[in-house]
Design a protein around this motif. Structure first.
Motif, short mmCIF file in Angstrom:
data_model
loop_
_atom_site.label_atom_id
_atom_site.label_comp_id
_atom_site.label_asym_id
_atom_site.label_seq_id
_atom_site.Cartn_x
_atom_site.Cartn_y
_atom_site.Cartn_z
N VAL A 186 0.98 -2.16 -7.32
CA VAL A 186 0.65 -1.89 -8.72
C VAL A 186 -0.62 -1.03 -8.82
O VAL A 186 -0.63 -0.01 -9.50
N LEU A 187 -1.66 -1.46 -8.10
CA LEU A 187 -2.92 -0.70 -8.11
C LEU A 187 -2.84 0.31 -6.95
O LEU A 187 -3.49 0.16 -5.91
N LYS A 188 -1.96 1.30 -7.16
CA LYS A 188 -1.56 2.18 -6.05
C LYS A 188 -2.74 2.97 -5.51
O LYS A 188 -2.86 3.18 -4.30
N LEU A 189 -3.62 3.44 -6.39
CA LEU A 189 -4.73 4.28 -5.91
C LEU A 189 -5.83 3.42 -5.30
O LEU A 189 -6.20 3.60 -4.14
N GLY A 190 -6.34 2.45 -6.08
CA GLY A 190 -7.48 1.64 -5.62
C GLY A 190 -7.13 0.80 -4.40
O GLY A 190 -7.79 0.87 -3.36
N ASP A 191 -6.06 0.02 -4.51
CA ASP A 191 -5.72 -0.84 -3.37
C ASP A 191 -5.03 -0.04 -2.27
O ASP A 191 -5.09 -0.43 -1.09
N GLY A 192 -4.38 1.09 -2.66
CA GLY A 192 -3.84 1.99 -1.63
C GLY A 192 -4.97 2.47 -0.74
O GLY A 192 -4.88 2.46 0.50
N MET A 193 -6.08 2.86 -1.36
CA MET A 193 -7.24 3.33 -0.59
C MET A 193 -7.84 2.18 0.23
O MET A 193 -8.24 2.37 1.38
N PHE A 194 -7.89 0.99 -0.39
CA PHE A 194 -8.46 -0.17 0.32
C PHE A 194 -7.69 -0.44 1.63
O PHE A 194 -8.29 -0.58 2.69
N ILE A 195 -6.36 -0.46 1.55
CA ILE A 195 -5.56 -0.72 2.76
C ILE A 195 -5.80 0.39 3.78
O ILE A 195 -6.03 0.11 4.97
#
Ligand code: ATP
Length: 354
Positions: A186-195
């Motif tokens: 869902v939080l594709k940008l923020g959590d995408g970057m986190f992963i």
């Protein structure tokens, strides 16, 4: 080691006093030379100084080698213009304490509904969905109209990298497993970057086994089989919620210790709140704050290369395990002792430690 001790609100003074007893015993047994600098924060400071925390207190903490923050009645502190500052946020932000390290494990003698486990949640502590710390000044939660609120979440490469590094370093001292918890669907940008950043950082630790898990699925996995997890790294709010769950699964919120660690400073803080419902009744479990203080000693020992501090921390942790398994503990974990007697029993065990 100079330690500022702030007892806090509710059960704070009782568990802080038990913690002092254990630390004094550790100082004597392992010749640590602990130097306590007691002070006040929270309601007492609001009454005396007009603010829950003051610049003078911050300066004192900056000069010290560690801080023990007792539980604060955070829910009462609503208006910063009246001095009602959330002390926990204040120190985390001012001292840049970016990694909140929250171990949770089961104890022999304390019934567990989910089987034995031993894990650590490493929670990012300085940004995310926390409106009081993720912008320089003011709040990142806005009332747009009386019926519309916007809450902003900040995720930065810098903060992801440093918390990921802290988690990897910790995992290398344990079972070498790292789980990245996120909501990247869902939080594709923020959590995408986190992963992505966690995986980049973890690639420098080839011995680590790394996987990731969506936060909602993680709740089910932790309840079903917590033994499969070792170190879990996640963003601020997910870590806040997940670590309360893991503390409770370990048998009691009163067992959930934590360390807020930065590059220059560290703050020990129980994961639970001020528990006003049992304040003044000599029944609060002091172990969460005692285990947090043990983490503080261990982190000082690692930073300064002082073996005696690592030994003292290990002795405190063993004293807690042994005392609980023999019923020398408070009622929330099946014992019959009060807060003060629990502190005394642990202090005696630490003094006798080999
Ligand atoms: P606050 O408003 O400060 O967050 P709270 O009561 O809403 O306080 P907690 O302090 O986390 O939240 O307490 C939640 C429950 O867990 C309460 O029933 C409390 O009595 C219990 N509890 C919390 N800490 C301890 C402890 N150290 N020992 C025993 N019980 C505890």
């Amino acid at each position: 080691m100079k330690i500022v001790l702030l007892p806090g609100d509710g059960i704070g003074p009782e568990i802080a006093s038990a913690t002092m007893a254990v630390l004094e015993a550790a100082s004597r047994r392992f010749a640590l030379g602990l130097d306590f600098m007691p002070d006040i924060a929270g309601h007492e400071s609001l009454r005396r100084h007009g603010a829950t925390v003051t610049p003078a207190l911050l300066e004192k903490v900056r000069q010290a080698d560690g801080l023990i923050l007792g539980p604060m009645a955070t829910y009462d502190f609503k208006d910063e213009s009246k001095g009602e500052i959330n002390p926990s946020k204040f120190f985390r932000k001012a001292l840049d304490l970016y990694a909140n390290v929250r171990p949770a494990r089961t104890y022999p003698g304390v019934p567990s509904k989910v089987g034995a486990f031993d894990l650590v949640v490493v929670r990012e502590n300085t940004e995310g969905f926390y409106a009081d710390r993720n912008i320089e000044s003011g709040s990142s939660e806005m009332l747009i109209t009386p019926d519309v609120v916007i809450s902003l979440r900040r995720i930065t490469r810098h903060c992801c990298e440093r918390v990921a590094r802290a988690a990897c370093e910790l995992a290398m001292t344990r079972r070498r497993r790292l789980t990245i918890v996120h909501k990247a669907n869902v939080l594709k940008l923020g959590d995408g970057m986190f992963i992505q950043i966690c995986r980049e950082v973890a690639s420098h630790y080839p011995d680590l086994v790394v996987d990731d898990c969506i936060v909602d699925a993680m709740m089910a996995h932790v309840v079903r089989n917590p033994a499969r997890f070792d170190v879990i790294v996640t963003t601020n709010m997910f870590g806040d919620i997940l670590s309360d769950l893991t503390a409770e699964l370990s048998g009691s919120l009163g067992l959930g210790g934590s360390l807020n660690a930065g590059d220059l400073h560290a703050m020990a803080q129980a994961a639970h709140g001020s528990a006003p419902d049992i304040a003044g009744m000599n029944m609060a479990n002091p172990c969460a704050l005692i285990l947090s203080a043990s983490q503080l000693l261990a982190s000082h020992g690692k930073r300064q290369g002082l073996e005696s501090f690592l030994k003292a921390a290990a002795a405190i942790d063993s004293a807690v395990v042994d005392a609980i398994s023999q019923g020398q503990a408070t009622s929330d974990v099946g014992g019959k002792l009060g807060t003060e007697a629990t502190g005394q029993a642990l202090a005696h065990r630490v003094l006798d430690a080999s």
